[in-house]
Design an enzyme around this catalytic site. Structure first.
Site, PDB file in Angstrom:
ATOM      1  N   ASP A   1      -6.513   0.714   1.148  1.00 54.50           N
ATOM      2  CA  ASP A   1      -6.662   0.998   2.570  1.00 54.50           C
ATOM      3  C   ASP A   1      -8.069   0.605   2.987  1.00 54.50           C
ATOM      4  O   ASP A   1      -8.802  -0.043   2.239  1.00 54.50           O
ATOM      5  CB  ASP A   1      -6.361   2.472   2.878  1.00 54.50           C
TER       6      ASP A   1
ATOM      7  N   LYS B   1       0.829  -1.202   0.000  1.00 52.32           N
ATOM      8  CA  LYS B   1       0.000   0.000   0.000  1.00 52.32           C
ATOM      9  C   LYS B   1       0.866   1.255   0.000  1.00 52.32           C
ATOM     10  O   LYS B   1       0.684   2.147  -0.838  1.00 52.32           O
ATOM     11  CB  LYS B   1      -0.933   0.022   1.216  1.00 52.32           C
TER      12      LYS B   1
END
Length: 211
Positions: free
Chosen positions: A140, A121
């Site tokens: 997320d 991420k």
């Protein structure tokens, strides 16, 4: 509506809502974005944006963070939560960048995820926003929630969600779809009380009204 068609409608509508998407985090170079993104884990962007000016005033460059006392870093980033791990990882990342990458934040997923505390991420956010390189879609909590609600995935593991999303969008849209879903998740489709009555995606949402 097939998943691919729905994915395109989602992109087109959110692109109109967010014509110039940029990260909510404040940064001026790849290292600052890397640190800010690392600090944002389990923390609001607003809080991170209050901490990073203090951090970078004290340790302006990568070499400064690498040489810093980890307990001093802890004190500065304490309010972002999980501060001991974050401080340790930032210092470790700074040292690896100096030792292995000649003091420059690397520009590939494979290299970035070797840095302390950097998973896919964070790496995707840095690559897309700092370098204009798309190697993945940052997933997320907002992206994961909206991808599920909008019928783009049935998975809950972020890596699996990413794998489901990537084929649905051209590579040059990967960074934008992350921004779109994050912003829309905050403003219109939060976890507890989705605002279905004002949602631009209400008519194509297979789980409208589901919390």
């Amino acid at each position: 509506m097939r998943k691919a068609e729905r994915a395109k409608v989602i992109y087109d509508r959110l692109a109109k809502r967010y014509p110039s998407p940029e990260p909510a985090l404040d940064w001026t170079n790849p290292w600052e974005l890397l640190v800010a993104t690392a600090l944002s884990a389990q923390c609001t962007d607003e809080r991170v944006n209050k901490v990073t000016p203090v951090f970078f005033e004290r340790w302006p460059e990568i070499k400064d963070a690498a040489a810093a006392d980890v307990t001093e870093i802890e004190a500065v980033v304490r309010s972002t939560g999980f501060f001991r791990n974050k401080a340790k990882n930032i210092k470790a990342a700074a040292n690896r960048i100096l030792d292995v990458y000649n003091g420059e934040v690397p520009k590939s997923m494979a290299e970035l995820i070797t840095l302390g505390g950097v998973a896919r991420k964070t790496a995707s956010i840095v690559l897309s926003n700092a370098f204009g390189i798309n190697e993945g879609i940052a997933v997320d909590t907002h992206v994961k929630r909206l991808a599920f609600r909008l019928g783009l995935t049935t998975k809950t593991d972020p890596n699996q969600v990413e794998k489901d999303l990537m084929p649905l969008y051209p590579k040059d849209q990967w960074g934008e779809i992350n921004h779109f879903l994050v912003f829309f998740g905050r403003e219109v489709c939060p976890a507890r009380k989705p605002k279905c009555d004002i949602c631009e995606l209400n008519d194509i949402c297979p789980k409208k009204g589901v919390k």
